[in-house]
Write an enzyme that holds these catalytic residues in place. Structure first.
Site, PDB file in Angstrom:
ATOM      1  N   TYR A 119      50.050  54.038  29.392  1.00 39.43           N
ATOM      2  CA  TYR A 119      51.070  54.254  30.418  1.00 39.43           C
ATOM      3  C   TYR A 119      52.250  55.064  29.877  1.00 39.43           C
ATOM      4  CZ  TYR A 119      49.336  51.082  34.080  1.00 39.43           C
ATOM      5  OH  TYR A 119      48.622  50.492  35.084  1.00 39.43           O
ATOM      6  N   LYS A 150      38.658  47.650  23.473  1.00 32.52           N
ATOM      7  CA  LYS A 150      37.484  48.537  23.481  1.00 32.52           C
ATOM      8  C   LYS A 150      37.328  49.063  22.049  1.00 32.52           C
ATOM      9  CE  LYS A 150      34.167  50.771  25.579  1.00 32.52           C
ATOM     10  NZ  LYS A 150      32.985  50.111  26.160  1.00 32.52           N
ATOM     11  N   ASP A 206      34.628  45.987  29.041  1.00 36.36           N
ATOM     12  CA  ASP A 206      33.531  46.083  30.022  1.00 36.36           C
ATOM     13  C   ASP A 206      32.819  44.730  30.157  1.00 36.36           C
ATOM     14  OD1 ASP A 206      32.701  46.509  27.393  1.00 36.36           O
ATOM     15  OD2 ASP A 206      31.236  48.061  27.880  1.00 36.36           O
ATOM     16  N   ASP A 243      46.044  45.668  33.809  1.00 34.36           N
ATOM     17  CA  ASP A 243      46.258  46.088  35.200  1.00 34.36           C
ATOM     18  C   ASP A 243      44.956  45.918  35.989  1.00 34.36           C
ATOM     19  OD1 ASP A 243      47.557  47.315  37.433  1.00 34.36           O
ATOM     20  OD2 ASP A 243      46.483  49.168  36.967  1.00 34.36           O
ATOM     21  N   ASP A 285      43.755  42.707  38.971  1.00 34.59           N
ATOM     22  CA  ASP A 285      43.322  42.905  40.359  1.00 34.59           C
ATOM     23  C   ASP A 285      41.922  42.317  40.571  1.00 34.59           C
ATOM     24  OD1 ASP A 285      45.692  44.341  40.933  1.00 34.59           O
ATOM     25  OD2 ASP A 285      44.632  45.709  42.271  1.00 34.59           O
TER      26      ASP A 285
HETATM   27  C1  IPM Z   1      50.936  46.781  38.845  1.00 40.37           C
HETATM   28  C2  IPM Z   1      50.909  48.155  39.453  1.00 40.37           C
HETATM   29  C3  IPM Z   1      51.698  49.129  38.607  1.00 40.37           C
HETATM   30  C4  IPM Z   1      51.017  49.213  37.248  1.00 40.37           C
HETATM   31  C5  IPM Z   1      51.905  50.541  39.188  1.00 40.37           C
HETATM   32  C6  IPM Z   1      52.448  50.514  40.574  1.00 40.37           C
HETATM   33  C7  IPM Z   1      52.794  51.362  38.306  1.00 40.37           C
HETATM   34  O1  IPM Z   1      49.596  48.579  39.671  1.00 40.37           O
HETATM   35  O2  IPM Z   1      52.042  46.262  38.596  1.00 40.37           O
HETATM   36  O3  IPM Z   1      49.871  46.193  38.629  1.00 40.37           O
HETATM   37  O4  IPM Z   1      50.034  49.960  37.093  1.00 40.37           O
HETATM   38  O5  IPM Z   1      51.486  48.544  36.323  1.00 40.37           O
HETATM   39 MN    MN Z   2      48.113  46.977  39.363  1.00 36.63          MN
END
Ligand code: IPM
Ligand code: MN
Ligand code: NAD
Length: 357
Positions: A140, A191, A223, A247, A251
């Site tokens: 990042y 990784k 993975d 990240d 999700d």
């Molecule tokens: C998160 C989001 C952020 C990230 C983005 C919006 C910069 O996806 O907080 O998970 O990638 O950290």
């Molecule tokens: Mn995110």
């Protein structure tokens, strides 16, 4: 007195933030505490107003607060803005300036939501793990980065995954310390079969682990971890990983536990803390009172616990959320037959009503 800077942001950000504030106000009244709230503008709405996603004024308000709360930033309106001025850049700059290197993302199954996971009930029942995502380093922020034009006229995009020893050490220590308060198991995700940065990551985590002989450590490739999370999520207690992998895996965890609208997070450093639901600005449902505010509300619970040491208040919030779910109230993302569908505002009201001394 506790000073909180609140950054509602874009899309559903302001909608869920309003509910989080409702809960904070109810806590203040019920427990006779004073929370001094200062709002500030961030993200796309800041671009519209000031031509930049994060102004010096907003940053200063965040830096001087005891804790910062952020709703969400971004949206299609600003998707074509130059990278350095995008709404998301504001969030990254905030995290970096506050140096909140440990992003704590719990994934816990709430009884009552088991059918909302796309996985089989027996796989997700009682799931309870926490992702420790490194938040201010890695790909990042690594240099070099950018898009350049090669001599042959072709374009080339570059990003760089970089980790130095101290960055890995401090997130690893946080993860091991946290595991001591839980089931004492840390899974480090990397990784290392391909990336040198991951080889260093694995070596440093292993070295820090020597100071935690009472905690079990294992390593997994990202993975494999993505697959294991779907196969048997109950095997995980604390996962520690890089910015990008964290990240993505968080999700994925949202569907293990039922909805991204339930996932709270705390971003902690040595001096500052930022509380942010895991989800984004959800442009597809913004402005329609459809958003689930529970991730935002549960992020307030994390604030009470980690920034203010108000353990009882954190528990009160979690209990109120559990109660509302047990009583059958559901925002659309959680809805199933036989439950009562409510909007974002109503869900906030229901939780606030259940905050009791
Ligand atoms: C998160 C989001 C952020 C990230 C983005 C919006 C910069 O996806 O907080 O998970 O990638 O950290
Ligand atoms: Mn995110
Ligand atoms: P998103 O999390 O905003 O939405 C993904 C899906 O989940 C959508 O279908 C959305 O409706 C649903 N969803 C998300 N939160 C919900 C909630 N509280 N209740 C009910 N449903 C919810 O991710 P995206 O669509 O990839 O990103 C949209 C924008 O948000 C982008 O600009 C992205 O950069 C930004 N984003 C910001 C943050 C943040 O500010 N912390 C985090 C992630 C994405």
């Amino acid at each position: 007195m506790y000073k909180i800077t609140v950054l509602p942001g874009d899309g559903i950000g302001p909608e869920v933030t309003e509910q989080a504030l409702k809960v904070i106000q109810k806590l203040a009244k019920t427990f006779h505490l004073v929370f001094e709230i200062e709002e500030a503008i961030v993200g796309g709405c800041s671009i519209d107003k000031f031509g930049m996603p994060l102004t010096a004024e907003t940053l200063q308000k965040a830096m001087k607060a005891d804790a910062v709360f952020l709703g969400a930033v971004g949206g299609p309106k600003w998707d074509h803005v130059e990278t350095s001025k995008r709404p998301e850049k504001a969030l990254l700059a905030l995290r970096k300036s506050l140096e909140v290197y440990a992003n704590i993302r719990p994934a816990k199954m709430f009884p009552g939501l088991i059918n909302k996971s796309t996985l089989k009930p027996e796989v997700v029942k009682d799931v309870d793990f926490v992702i420790f995502r490194e938040l201010v380093g890695g790909i990042y922020f690594g240099e070099p980065r950018g898009i350049s034009v090669l001599p042959n006229g072709e374009e080339q995009g570059i990003n760089t995954e970089v980790y130095s020893t101290h960055e890995v050490e401090r997130i690893a220590r946080r993860a091991f310390d946290f595991a001591r308060r839980r089931r004492r198991k840390v899974t480090s995700v990397d990784k290392a079969n391909v990336l040198e940065s991951s080889q260093l990551w694995r070596r440093v985590v292993t070295k820090v682990h020597a100071q935690y002989p009472d905690v079990h450590l294992d390593h997994r490739y990202v993975d494999d971890c993505a697959m294991q999370l779907i196969k048997n999520p109950k095997q995980f207690d604390v996962i520690v990983t890089t910015n990008l992998f964290g990240d993505i895996l968080s999700d994925e965890s949202a569907m293990v536990t039922g909805s991204i609208g339930m996932l709270a997070s705390a971003s902690i450093g040595d001096k500052h803390a930022l509380y942010e639901p895991v989800h984004g600005s959800a442009p597809d449902i913004a402005g329609q009172d459809l958003a689930n505010p529970l991730a935002a509300i549960l992020s307030v619970a994390m604030m009470m616990e980690y920034s203010f040491n108000l353990h009882e208040l954190a528990q009160t919030i979690e209990k109120a959320v559990s109660a509302v779910i047990t009583e059958g109230y559901r925002t659309p993302d959680l809805y199933e037959e036989g439950t009562t569908k409510v909007g974002c505002v109503k869900m906030g009201d229901l939780v606030a009503e259940r905050i009791r001394a």
